[in-house]
Design a protein around this motif. Sequence first.
Motif, mmCIF file in Angstrom:
data_model
loop_
_atom_site.group_PDB
_atom_site.id
_atom_site.type_symbol
_atom_site.label_atom_id
_atom_site.label_comp_id
_atom_site.label_asym_id
_atom_site.label_seq_id
_atom_site.Cartn_x
_atom_site.Cartn_y
_atom_site.Cartn_z
ATOM 1 N N LEU A 118 31.734 -36.005 -38.798
ATOM 2 C CA LEU A 118 32.579 -35.262 -37.860
ATOM 3 C C LEU A 118 32.102 -33.847 -37.618
ATOM 4 O O LEU A 118 32.444 -33.234 -36.603
ATOM 5 C CB LEU A 118 34.035 -35.271 -38.325
ATOM 6 N N TYR A 119 31.297 -33.274 -38.519
ATOM 7 C CA TYR A 119 30.795 -31.921 -38.298
ATOM 8 C C TYR A 119 29.770 -31.882 -37.163
ATOM 9 O O TYR A 119 29.379 -30.820 -36.720
ATOM 10 C CB TYR A 119 30.206 -31.355 -39.582
ATOM 11 N N VAL A 126 36.927 -33.346 -32.228
ATOM 12 C CA VAL A 126 37.683 -32.995 -33.433
ATOM 13 C C VAL A 126 39.145 -32.721 -33.081
ATOM 14 O O VAL A 126 40.069 -33.163 -33.783
ATOM 15 C CB VAL A 126 37.052 -31.771 -34.128
ATOM 16 N N ARG A 148 40.470 -32.549 -43.873
ATOM 17 C CA ARG A 148 39.059 -32.560 -43.471
ATOM 18 C C ARG A 148 38.913 -32.289 -41.980
ATOM 19 O O ARG A 148 38.009 -31.564 -41.545
ATOM 20 C CB ARG A 148 38.438 -33.902 -43.844
ATOM 21 N N SER A 151 39.659 -28.512 -41.312
ATOM 22 C CA SER A 151 38.515 -27.690 -41.716
ATOM 23 C C SER A 151 37.381 -27.799 -40.705
ATOM 24 O O SER A 151 36.736 -26.799 -40.363
ATOM 25 C CB SER A 151 38.032 -28.125 -43.100
ATOM 26 N N ALA A 152 37.150 -29.011 -40.207
ATOM 27 C CA ALA A 152 36.099 -29.192 -39.197
ATOM 28 C C ALA A 152 36.461 -28.485 -37.898
ATOM 29 O O ALA A 152 35.600 -27.900 -37.223
ATOM 30 C CB ALA A 152 35.880 -30.682 -38.941
ATOM 31 N N SER A 155 35.844 -24.851 -38.342
ATOM 32 C CA SER A 155 34.406 -24.569 -38.426
ATOM 33 C C SER A 155 33.798 -24.520 -37.024
ATOM 34 O O SER A 155 32.854 -23.759 -36.771
ATOM 35 C CB SER A 155 33.706 -25.642 -39.267
ATOM 36 N N LYS A 156 34.355 -25.299 -36.095
ATOM 37 C CA LYS A 156 33.898 -25.223 -34.706
ATOM 38 C C LYS A 156 34.260 -23.867 -34.102
ATOM 39 O O LYS A 156 33.492 -23.283 -33.329
ATOM 40 C CB LYS A 156 34.537 -26.346 -33.872
#
Length: 572
Positions: A118-119, A126, A148, A151-152, A155-156
Amino acid sequence: MNELCDLKVHINGHHTLHLHQSVMCAFSGRLRTMVKQEKKAASIRNKEALMMSIRLADFPGGADGFELVARFCYNNGRVLLCPSNLPLLHCAAVFLEMTEEVCPCNLLAQAEAFVNGLYYWTWADVFTAVKSCEPFAAAADASGLLDRLISALFSKITAGAGPPDTPTTIIAAAAGMGTPNRSSSSCSSSPDTPGFGRSSSSTKTPESMRPCAGREWWFDDMTALSPWTIEKAMRVLGCYGAENKNLILTRFLLHYLRAATRRPAALCREGELATLADTAVHGVALVGGTAFSCRGLFWVLRIVSAVGLSRECRHKLERLMGLMLDQATLDDLLVSGDDGGGVYDVNLVMRLVRVFVGSEEEADAPSQRMRKVGRLIDKYLGEISPDHALKVSKFLAVAESLPDSARECYDGVYRALDIYLESHPALSLEDRTTLCRCLNYEKLTLEACKDLAKNRRIPPGVAVQALASQQCKLQISKPAKEGRPDPSRTPRRVSRSSARTRSTSVDLGGGGDEKELLRLNLQRMQSRVVELERACKEMKGQMSKMAKGKSSLSLSAASCHQTGGRGLPRLC
């Protein structure tokens, strides 16, 4: 498949699916266990059941979710995974125990493999996955998938993976996401961004705490998420409640709450936004005046008050606002009242004034800040005076909330009082007299005092006191004898001194007419008060006679004969 269905599954008490035991139990450990238990119970009852019936409660996604799992089983363990159906299939796989121990390459293993990448997803992917978790948020949270995904998602945001040509935003609170940097957008406040940022460049503020004008590119997308998801995101980032120390997240929460107040009430349950409001206020209180102007704090108060706020957080915010009250404007103070006590929230202004006065008590002399607040409160009084729901006690409380030294002139208070009396014509003489208690007659200008003496709404006794106070202040003294010029003075000095004397005499002569008029008004008012007292005594005598006698008409005629047919004098 030609065999008859031998498994009946009841989903969440609303839907029933007819399936094959051999197909479903080949992939689901939970269904396999439940079927064995049903067969064992049937054998005890000595009944051979042709159709096994089991019940599943709280299944993620309901009947649609179970149908998707059934398609996976009937398709021999193959399914097309995408961000929109991943959360549902992952939670269903966890619920039905579709693990590798039951069957190789089972649904849970495939979903986990998809999540591991997913990252590399886009922001939209996401976000779609996070949004898809909301119908079964508890199951997604219990399985760890929601953490999770959140967090992803952030992070984007950290990487600036948003729409093209948008500034990069760093979320410092996300664990392990680097050191916060300032956005490339302008950091000066503007009317379009109420209260965010103070334009003074001399304010020493850490780079990470300076707010930026406008909203970030991801704010609008995130407003589509439910309050529960936003609260979960704050917890994942370590910025929930009093732990909120991030200005950008604080700005986002305020943006989110403002958008939530514009939605239909049915979309938000009562009280579910209050915790987010508290979290936002904790962030505002941390940066205080370094990031928010006084107008910005009033803007924050309007937003969080609309969704609910704890008493502790309200006290924090109001204290911050009260310390900056001298920077407020009249429009800022006009906050709508929601307690049914009037058009405006007068209690709020009184609390703010109390905080400000408490912070200025240590000063020996009244400061410019105090006098500025005094002028502001006078304007506020004039604005709230026409409110028919404003009580006498509340008007007095606002007018007397400041010390006497905060006002150099009481003309503003008198004007507000006059408006209040005009808007409340049914007030008794006692109430009108009580209202005038907030006036300091010695600080009224001559024009205001003359208007007060002629004002029919002002009680006569109050007018007399005001005129007497002015007379003491402006008492005419005998002209001082002009001193002879000192021979030691130069001719230039003597001429200047005589010129000043002539100027002074001219000024005194010009003001004599006004002083004489003031004296006449005072005498006229005193005679009216005496006449009113005499009339009141006569009325008392008449009333006592009426109580004793039976014929009111004869007593009234006798009274008129005694007074010479005169009626009550007009007060003023």
